[in-house]
Design a protein around this motif. Structure first.
Motif, PDB file in Angstrom:
ATOM      1  N   THR A  43      -4.829   4.299  -3.774  1.00 59.29           N
ATOM      2  CA  THR A  43      -5.589   4.866  -4.887  1.00 59.29           C
ATOM      3  C   THR A  43      -4.940   4.585  -6.245  1.00 59.29           C
ATOM      4  OG1 THR A  43      -4.456   7.008  -4.727  1.00 59.29           O
ATOM      5  CG2 THR A  43      -6.445   6.715  -3.406  1.00 59.29           C
ATOM      6  N   VAL A  44      -3.730   4.025  -6.242  1.00 64.71           N
ATOM      7  CA  VAL A  44      -3.044   3.747  -7.503  1.00 64.71           C
ATOM      8  C   VAL A  44      -3.817   2.710  -8.318  1.00 64.71           C
ATOM      9  CG1 VAL A  44      -0.939   2.817  -8.543  1.00 64.71           C
ATOM     10  CG2 VAL A  44      -0.782   4.385  -6.603  1.00 64.71           C
ATOM     11  N   GLN A 115     -13.980   7.913   4.172  1.00 61.07           N
ATOM     12  CA  GLN A 115     -15.171   7.180   3.732  1.00 61.07           C
ATOM     13  C   GLN A 115     -15.452   7.435   2.254  1.00 61.07           C
ATOM     14  OE1 GLN A 115     -18.049   8.653   6.549  1.00 61.07           O
ATOM     15  NE2 GLN A 115     -17.737   6.961   7.975  1.00 61.07           N
ATOM     16  N   ARG A 116     -15.226   8.655   1.817  1.00 63.19           N
ATOM     17  CA  ARG A 116     -15.447   8.988   0.407  1.00 63.19           C
ATOM     18  C   ARG A 116     -14.455   8.238  -0.481  1.00 63.19           C
ATOM     19  NH1 ARG A 116     -15.565  15.187  -1.648  1.00 63.19           N
ATOM     20  NH2 ARG A 116     -17.085  15.252   0.037  1.00 63.19           N
ATOM     21  N   LEU A 121     -13.185   3.439  -4.081  1.00 60.25           N
ATOM     22  CA  LEU A 121     -12.438   2.193  -4.307  1.00 60.25           C
ATOM     23  C   LEU A 121     -13.381   1.002  -4.429  1.00 60.25           C
ATOM     24  CD1 LEU A 121      -9.401   2.637  -1.882  1.00 60.25           C
ATOM     25  CD2 LEU A 121      -9.527   3.113  -4.327  1.00 60.25           C
ATOM     26  N   PHE A 122     -14.468   1.006  -3.644  1.00 55.28           N
ATOM     27  CA  PHE A 122     -15.442  -0.077  -3.746  1.00 55.28           C
ATOM     28  C   PHE A 122     -16.152  -0.038  -5.097  1.00 55.28           C
ATOM     29  CE2 PHE A 122     -19.842  -1.572  -3.248  1.00 55.28           C
ATOM     30  CZ  PHE A 122     -19.595  -2.895  -2.891  1.00 55.28           C
ATOM     31  N   LEU A 123     -16.473   1.159  -5.570  1.00 55.42           N
ATOM     32  CA  LEU A 123     -17.126   1.288  -6.873  1.00 55.42           C
ATOM     33  C   LEU A 123     -16.214   0.829  -8.010  1.00 55.42           C
ATOM     34  CD1 LEU A 123     -18.977   4.715  -6.495  1.00 55.42           C
ATOM     35  CD2 LEU A 123     -20.020   2.451  -6.671  1.00 55.42           C
ATOM     36  N   SER A 124     -14.906   0.954  -7.827  1.00 54.52           N
ATOM     37  CA  SER A 124     -13.984   0.476  -8.858  1.00 54.52           C
ATOM     38  C   SER A 124     -14.033  -1.048  -8.960  1.00 54.52           C
ATOM     39  CB  SER A 124     -12.559   0.943  -8.563  1.00 54.52           C
ATOM     40  OG  SER A 124     -12.013   0.281  -7.440  1.00 54.52           O
ATOM     41  N   PHE A 174     -15.699  10.218  -6.314  1.00 54.47           N
ATOM     42  CA  PHE A 174     -15.584  10.055  -4.864  1.00 54.47           C
ATOM     43  C   PHE A 174     -14.118  10.042  -4.417  1.00 54.47           C
ATOM     44  CE2 PHE A 174     -19.932   8.369  -5.282  1.00 54.47           C
ATOM     45  CZ  PHE A 174     -20.548   9.044  -4.239  1.00 54.47           C
ATOM     46  N   SER A 175     -13.310   9.240  -5.072  1.00 53.95           N
ATOM     47  CA  SER A 175     -11.946   9.036  -4.585  1.00 53.95           C
ATOM     48  C   SER A 175     -11.039  10.239  -4.845  1.00 53.95           C
ATOM     49  CB  SER A 175     -11.330   7.790  -5.228  1.00 53.95           C
ATOM     50  OG  SER A 175     -11.905   6.631  -4.698  1.00 53.95           O
TER      51      SER A 175
END
Length: 286
Positions: A43-44, A115-116, A121-124, A174-175
């Protein structure tokens, strides 16, 4: 936790130093923390992308038309957009997305914590791609208008920059929420404060990593070009779109790194906390 058997050696009673002897409960707690560290590290990079909201994005908006009708919006107030998007998306997520996911998956959670986090991370990745495309459009307008060397506002609304705020705000929703819930539910009672603090440590590390990446990019590009990508007094001469594409690639690699660990992760238990902690005290394979 069979793949962390080496940590179980700490429970051996005949140790050279008795002070190093640990209980089975302590060993199990350490195993849990070791397992969540790769999730935390993934998540960094997301927070590194979020750092762009208060730096280059504000600079972009400062070169654009910041009027909404007769109202002039200060570029520094742009971070209000992810807050607005979050306030809108949070009820939508809780009252529409979650019930729909529960109906589809036939489970109480609907969407798991991992999953959330993965969705954020995908949206980033998408956000950085959108940011690069918006910057390309902004520079194209500057070139077509003959304002590449001018400080006058470009004939393009700053709301284009808000698009990346939408995706990054959604990614954060989400993240960050998923990460805190994941730490809170997976960590034992004795270590919840530590694991919850990791989510804020990720934010600090992400902002610091952003500065490091900018310095590295300027150092490397400055050696091969006349001026670095992100240097100068005129943003129109920056290669900010290249930097955003680089961030998009790094975020994509980080997403696949996250998938590697998330698919291997085994949830601790779905039992209540008191029962889980009772199970932790039962000797198991260490």
């Amino acid at each position: 936790m069979k793949d962390l058997k080496f940590i179980g050696k700490a429970t051996v009673e005949n140790t050279a130093y008795p002070s190093l002897h640990c209980t089975v409960k302590q060993v199990q707690d350490v195993k849990i923390v070791v397992q969540v560290v790769p999730i935390f590290m993934s998540t960094v990079m997301l927070n590194c992308c979020l750092a762009q909201l208060s730096t280059f994005s504000v600079q972009q908006a400062a070169t654009m038309n910041t009027y909404i009708g007769a109202l002039k919006v200060p570029p520094a107030s742009l971070p209000i957009f992810p807050v607005i998007f979050t306030m809108i998306l949070a009820p939508v997520y809780n009252h529409i997305i979650i019930p729909f996911a529960r109906a589809v998956t036939k489970s109480e959670m609907g969407i798991t914590h991992l999953q959330r986090i993965g969705m954020g991370l995908f949206l980033s990745v998408v956000a950085m791609a959108v940011a690069a495309l918006v910057e390309m459009k902004r520079k194209r307008v500057a070139e077509q208008s003959g304002l590449m060397n001018s400080t006058e506002p470009l004939p393009i609304t700053f709301l284009w920059v808000a698009l990346q705020y939408l995706f990054l705000g959604s990614a954060d929703l989400f993240s960050l929420a998923g990460l805190m819930e994941f730490f809170f539910t997976e960590a034992p009672l004795s270590m919840r404060s530590l694991t919850t603090a990791l989510s804020w440590a990720s934010l600090a590390m992400g902002y610091y990593l952003s500065s490091v990446i900018v310095s590295i990019v300027n150092h490397i590009t400055g050696r091969f070009q006349q001026t670095p990508w992100l240097y100068g007094s005129n943003l129109n001469h920056y290669h900010l779109e290249r930097f955003y594409w680089l961030m998009c690639i790094l975020s994509g690699l980080n997403f696949f790194h996250y998938l590697l660990w998330a698919t291997r992760y085994k949830y601790r238990s779905t039992k209540p906390d008191d029962k889980r902690d009772q199970l932790d005290n039962i000797p198991s394979e260490a």
